[in-house]
Design a protein around this motif. Structure first.
Motif: not given
Length: 396
Positions: A184-187, A232-237, A304-308, A325-336
């Motif tokens: 996640s992004r920091g603030v 960042d490849t997930i969170l952007g700039g 900001a929160i890093p992670g693997e 759930w039938k749909i696979p869960v998406k592994v991603t980041g958060s802008l907040g």
């Protein structure tokens, strides 16, 4: 409003929904979380658990509930405060009179994040009701003040409640449990105050224009922070915005004071200290000039929160998720930002994820949660707790 609790015997669907409804009905707008904590604590009064209230301020109690007596600790976390409902005429139903329409529960905080908090609470109650023997402990960390600075989480972290967790799940809404957020992004929220000297606007040479000096900071800050271009490849700039400006007394007077507030959203590649130094360097440079008197302060900055994306806790969450759930869960980041930024400062090395029920209506009028998702989330959290602690006990 009666918040003394419900008799929790057979945890049927009606009871689970009633617990959610009762929590939503408590007006904890950036305050008054003690009533939420009291209600949740009352639900556990008949069980052999450890219940601790940690006071932050008047009417503002964090709540820590630990089930189990030994072994690794899995943290569950949710915040008890909500944002203001805004214009009441924009709501179809009163924001603090939870209402079910088309299998959705409407009310302020339904998505962000009393829905997730209620799901965690009910999951723990069911584990106790079923007398499931956990190979470790589960600790609920219910916090105050997340919406305005994560200071409840900061207090609990400082007091050691998050030390040496084996993992942490934060039940913030993630598109109805369809995303696992691991980074996640920091603030950084900051305020700059400019002091000048008042004078008649017809004789400005006798005054010092605080607004002019503040705008000098504004221009330099926008320019200097735009140089932080790494992404960042997930969170952007990073993002940097001046969001509030106030100043002056009346139209025919040179303003003697002015202030602005800025918001920076950071990424793991840039520790917050880099931005503190950049902003404070501007303040020092300008104050060396004639007639400048600027000062800067910060309000509850969060790293900001890093992670693997392939960490053990995520792999377990994916495995449990596919059972519901039938749909696979998406592994991603958060802008907040979220409470994890504080809890991860605790002793020990553990990973956190954000995964919770709740729609995209956070902070909006007519906020709601899908009841089917809420009920399924309860099952997920129970299964996850058992599975995670089983695997941790094997590692140990």
């Amino acid at each position: 409003m009666n918040i003394k609790g419900i008799v929790v015997g057979l945890m049927d669907k009606k009871t689970k929904i009633e617990i959610l409804k009762t929590i939503l009905a408590i007006e904890s707008i950036n305050n008054n979380e003690a009533l939420v904590a009291d209600y949740i604590a009352s639900l556990f009064s008949e069980y052999p658990v450890t219940v601790e209230k940690v006071t932050y301020a008047h009417n503002r109690d964090n709540l820590v509930i630990t089930i189990g007596s030994s072994g690794p600790i899995l943290g569950f976390s949710g915040h008890m405060d909500v944002v203001a409902p805004g214009n009441l005429t924009d709501w179809v139903t009163p924001p603090f009179e939870p209402t079910i329409i088309d299998n959705r529960m409407f009310g302020r905080g339904a998505a962000d994040m009393k829905g997730g908090l209620a799901a965690l609470v009910v999951a723990l109650l069911e584990l106790l009701e079923k007398n499931i023997k956990l190979k470790g402990r589960v600790r609920l960390l219910a916090t105050v003040g997340e919406e305005t600075g994560e200071y409840g989480a900061a207090q609990l972290t400082k007091l050691g409640y998050a030390d040496n967790l084996a993992g942490l799940v934060i039940a913030e809404p993630t598109d109805n449990m369809q995303r696992i957020v691991y980074t996640s992004r920091g603030v950084i929220d900051y305020k700059v105050i400019s002091k000048g000297k008042s004078a008649h606007s017809a004789r400005p040479q006798y005054g010092i224009n605080a607004i002019d000096n503040l705008l000098a900071f504004y221009e330099l800050a926008k320019k200097r922070l735009s140089a932080f271009t790494e992404t960042d490849t997930i969170l952007g700039g990073i993002t940097h915005n001046i969001t509030v400006i106030n100043g002056g007394e009346q139209i025919n007077s040179i303003p003697s004071s002015a202030e602005l507030m800025g918001n920076i959203r950071t990424i793991p590649q840039y520790p917050n200290q880099i931005f503190f130094e950049a902003l404070e360097k501007i303040i020092v440079e300008l104050n060396e000039k004639k007639d400048f008197d600027l000062s800067i302060s910060y309000s509850f900055p969060e790293e900001a929160i890093p992670g693997e994306p392939d960490s053990n806790i995520i792999q377990i969450a994916q495995k449990v998720h596919q059972q519901y759930w039938k749909i696979p869960v998406k592994v991603t980041g958060s802008l907040g930002a979220n409470d994890g930024a504080e809890f991860l400062q605790a002793k020990g090395d553990f990973a956190s994820i954000v995964l919770g029920p709740g729609s995209h209506t956070s902070h909006q009028s007519n906020e709601y949660i899908e009841l089917d998702t809420y009920l399924k989330a309860i099952k997920f959290y129970q299964n996850f707790a058992v599975t995670f602690l089983n695997e941790q006990s094997q590692v140990i």
